[in-house]
Enzyme design. Structure first.
Site, short mmCIF file in Angstrom:
data_model
loop_
_atom_site.label_atom_id
_atom_site.label_comp_id
_atom_site.label_asym_id
_atom_site.label_seq_id
_atom_site.Cartn_x
_atom_site.Cartn_y
_atom_site.Cartn_z
N LYS A 142 30.88 -41.95 37.14
CA LYS A 142 30.81 -42.83 35.96
C LYS A 142 32.19 -43.05 35.35
CE LYS A 142 27.43 -43.17 37.35
NZ LYS A 142 26.66 -42.52 38.41
N GLU A 185 22.64 -51.75 55.30
CA GLU A 185 21.41 -51.13 54.79
C GLU A 185 20.31 -51.36 55.82
OE1 GLU A 185 20.03 -49.28 52.13
OE2 GLU A 185 18.25 -49.61 53.36
N GLY A 189 24.31 -47.44 53.77
CA GLY A 189 23.30 -47.09 52.77
C GLY A 189 23.49 -47.90 51.51
N GLY A 208 21.17 -40.91 51.49
CA GLY A 208 20.17 -40.05 50.86
C GLY A 208 20.63 -38.61 50.77
N HIS A 249 19.83 -57.74 15.04
CA HIS A 249 20.38 -58.95 15.63
C HIS A 249 21.89 -59.01 15.37
CE1 HIS A 249 20.54 -63.09 17.01
NE2 HIS A 249 21.22 -63.41 15.92
N ALA A 298 26.18 -42.89 52.70
CA ALA A 298 25.37 -42.55 51.51
C ALA A 298 23.92 -42.93 51.83
CB ALA A 298 25.87 -43.30 50.29
N ASP A 301 16.51 -31.05 42.00
CA ASP A 301 16.42 -31.70 43.32
C ASP A 301 15.67 -30.86 44.35
OD1 ASP A 301 18.03 -33.55 42.11
OD2 ASP A 301 19.68 -33.44 43.55
N GLY A 329 24.30 -16.94 46.14
CA GLY A 329 23.15 -16.04 45.99
C GLY A 329 22.14 -16.19 47.11
N ALA A 347 19.48 -36.02 37.54
CA ALA A 347 19.93 -34.92 36.68
C ALA A 347 19.03 -34.74 35.46
CB ALA A 347 21.37 -35.20 36.23
P1 NAD Z 1 19.39 -43.42 48.24
O1 NAD Z 1 18.11 -42.89 48.70
O2 NAD Z 1 19.49 -44.01 46.88
O3 NAD Z 1 19.89 -44.58 49.24
C1 NAD Z 1 20.07 -44.37 50.59
C2 NAD Z 1 19.96 -45.71 51.28
O4 NAD Z 1 20.40 -45.56 52.61
C3 NAD Z 1 18.55 -46.26 51.32
O5 NAD Z 1 18.59 -47.58 50.85
C4 NAD Z 1 18.18 -46.17 52.80
O6 NAD Z 1 17.30 -47.22 53.21
C5 NAD Z 1 19.55 -46.31 53.45
N1 NAD Z 1 19.66 -45.70 54.79
C6 NAD Z 1 19.17 -44.51 55.20
N2 NAD Z 1 19.55 -44.28 56.48
C7 NAD Z 1 20.30 -45.34 56.86
C8 NAD Z 1 20.98 -45.69 58.06
N3 NAD Z 1 20.98 -44.87 59.11
N4 NAD Z 1 21.64 -46.86 58.10
C9 NAD Z 1 21.66 -47.70 57.02
N5 NAD Z 1 21.03 -47.42 55.87
C10 NAD Z 1 20.38 -46.25 55.78
O7 NAD Z 1 20.45 -42.26 48.48
P2 NAD Z 1 21.95 -42.08 48.00
O8 NAD Z 1 22.55 -43.37 47.58
O9 NAD Z 1 22.61 -41.29 49.06
O10 NAD Z 1 21.78 -41.18 46.72
C11 NAD Z 1 21.07 -39.95 46.82
C12 NAD Z 1 20.34 -39.63 45.56
O11 NAD Z 1 21.28 -39.29 44.57
C13 NAD Z 1 19.56 -40.80 44.99
O12 NAD Z 1 18.27 -40.89 45.52
C14 NAD Z 1 19.53 -40.48 43.54
O13 NAD Z 1 18.42 -39.67 43.29
C15 NAD Z 1 20.79 -39.69 43.31
N6 NAD Z 1 21.79 -40.52 42.61
C16 NAD Z 1 21.48 -41.03 41.40
C17 NAD Z 1 22.39 -41.82 40.73
C18 NAD Z 1 22.05 -42.39 39.39
O14 NAD Z 1 21.12 -41.88 38.78
N7 NAD Z 1 22.74 -43.42 38.93
C19 NAD Z 1 23.63 -42.11 41.31
C20 NAD Z 1 23.91 -41.55 42.56
C21 NAD Z 1 22.98 -40.76 43.20
#
Ligand code: NAD
Length: 464
Positions: A46, A197, A174, A265, A438, A263, A306, A109, A314
């Site tokens: 952020k 994606e 991702g 997941g 407003h 990114a 998580d 731990g 969070a």
């Molecule tokens: P995500 O689940 O948000 O997105 C992962 C994306 O990758 C999905 O759209 C999925 O379809 C795609 N994907 C998966 N495998 C792929 C592949 N082989 N090729 C292409 N695309 C693929 O996961 P993230 O962005 O890694 O973030 C993880 C988690 O961290 C989130 O689910 C969220 O809970 C948390 N997060 C939250 C915030 C926030 O609250 N603003 C910010 C960052 C992360």
């Protein structure tokens, strides 16, 4: 009580338990509490998103008669400022811990059984701790892409935040939370960003009318957004990477990138903790199975955040932490939210809470929607950001608010009104009757509620 993991879930649980009079030990590998969120996630990202917003706002200011020229970016100074933000907040948490006389132990731990844990320090020192109850708050870690081998050119969310340099060509694999947030940062700092994606739309699962607005803007700034596409091979090539991409039609293309950010997941940290020495059970996805008090199948062990299930956010972890601590202190508490807010801190932001339209359709929930376009908001006009809308998802008979979805500049700050409305069982008429100041963007929530009764002020709906 012992708490394993000092992220927003773990430290909130430890603080609450200590405030309720328990003797608390908090175990984490970092020097201070904070976890991924503060050290390598929410907070540094952020900070960087704030910097990238300054760049885009100042660029767009030229359109209203203020030209700042091309920004000069001092990457070292930006990094230092971001690190300072992290250091200040985590040191503050360390002090809050000390004030509560929580015993903070630095190390990894591992449960020996349901009543004891071995903690190994970084220098190999070991100690054994006994406890009556434990809360596991070990978080999650990024999923890796098997075809992308360990290379300093392949980044994950942690190394991307280090901001070593700004690559000329960056491939993001991702199009989820992290991909789009970090893509926004790198794009504004000067990288040409391409996103791959595998799903047919960005942020899969999110209502497509919300993501369409973001997609439209990203499409203007990113080099490319490739949907229904996978990375099938990654090779080192001439000081960069060559990625083989396979689209929906099976068409293969090979493209050169300087760096790549994976990114795709996150996966729960439930391995290597000695959980097999306890009676705590895992779900097939590797999460600890928990009840509404966040107790696992081992009565002495609770789990939050998580590692205890989706959504991996969070603020959900913090809430669970307090529920678990109250419950373990003998109080009555349950984790039963009607609305967990989600915010994606892109530009524009997307935020929602409660039931989404996508989910309502999937679960056959009857609903009706009202949508107030920001093009009709005076405040949106004065900040020159009319690209957004505010949507209410309502029960068709009672007007009860089931969900709220917003896309628009800074809308993450607006979504909490939706959370309160849903948790309080409000109807659209309740929001309509609340006077909103407003000119603010919060009026878009009230005006969206007005549309439910059919009589909007700034949006004309012909009366039948
Ligand atoms: P995500 O689940 O948000 O997105 C992962 C994306 O990758 C999905 O759209 C999925 O379809 C795609 N994907 C998966 N495998 C792929 C592949 N082989 N090729 C292409 N695309 C693929 O996961 P993230 O962005 O890694 O973030 C993880 C988690 O961290 C989130 O689910 C969220 O809970 C948390 N997060 C939250 C915030 C926030 O609250 N603003 C910010 C960052 C992360």
């Amino acid at each position: 009580m012992l708490v394993l993991g000092a992220g927003p879930g773990g430290y909130a649980a430890a603080f609450m338990a200590a405030d309720l009079g328990l003797a608390v030990t908090l175990v984490d590998e970092e020097i201070n509490p904070g976890g991924v969120c503060l050290f390598r996630g929410c907070i540094p990202s952020k900070a960087l998103l704030h910097a990238s917003k300054l760049i885009s706002d100042s660029r767009e200011a030229a359109g209203i008669g203020i030209d700042f020229g091309k920004p000069v970016i001092d990457l070292k100074k930006l990094r230092e400022w971001k690190d300072h933000v992290v250091q200040k907040l985590t040191a503050g948490l360390g002090q809050l811990c000390a004030r509560r006389t929580i015993h903070y132990i630095r190390g990894h731990g591992r449960f020996l059984d349901s009543g004891s844990m071995e903690v190994k320090g970084s220098e190999g020192a070991e100690q054994k701790i006994s406890f009556d109850h434990a809360i596991v708050a070990s978080g999650s870690k990024p999923v890796t892409l098997p075809v992308a081998s360990a290379s300093r050119r392949v980044l994950d969310s942690t190394s991307a935040l280090n901001l070593e340099d700004i690559p000329g060509q960056l491939l993001i694999v991702g199009g989820g939370y992290i991909g789009l947030e970090m893509g926004t940062v790198y794009c504004e700092l000067g990288a040409e960003v391409s996103v791959v994606e595998m799903a047919p739309n960005l942020l899969p699962g999110t209502d497509s009318d919300l993501t369409d607005v973001l997609h439209a803007r990203l499409a203007r700034h990113f080099k490319s957004i490739m949907l229904t596409t996978r990375v099938t091979k990654v090779e080192e090539e001439g000081g960069g990477l060559r990625a083989t991409l396979q689209g929906q039609d099976g068409k293969i293309s090979r493209q050169h990138f300087d760096k790549m950010l994976v990114a795709i997941g996150r996966t729960p940290n439930s391995k290597g903790l000695g959980l097999e020495n306890t009676d705590a059970e895992l779900t097939p996805d590797g999460f600890l199975r928990v009840d509404p008090q966040r107790a696992t199948t081992d009565p002495r062990i609770h789990a939050i955040g998580d590692v205890a299930g989706e959504p991996m956010l969070a603020h959900k972890a913090t809430h669970e932490g307090r529920v678990a601590a109250i419950s373990l202190s003998g109080g009555k508490a349950a984790f039963e939210p009607r609305a967990i807010p989600s915010v994606i801190f892109t530009n524009p932001e997307i935020a929602w809470c409660g039931v989404t339209e996508t989910e309502a359709r999937k679960r056959n929930i009857r609903f009706t929607i009202t949508k107030f376009p920001w093009a009709a908001s005076g405040r949106a006009a004065t900040i020159n950001r009319m690209d957004g809308f505010t949507k209410l998802i309502l029960h068709p008979d009672t007007g009860r608010i089931l969900g709220v979805g917003i896309v628009g500049d800074g809308c993450g700050e607006l979504i909490s009104e939706g959370v309160v409305a849903i948790e309080m069982g409000a109807r659209a008429s309740d929001l309509e009757l609340c006077i909103h100041p407003h000119p603010t963007l919060s009026e878009t929530i009230m005006e969206s509620a007005q549309l439910a009764t059919g009589y909007g002020t700034h949006f004309f709906k012909p009366q039948s």
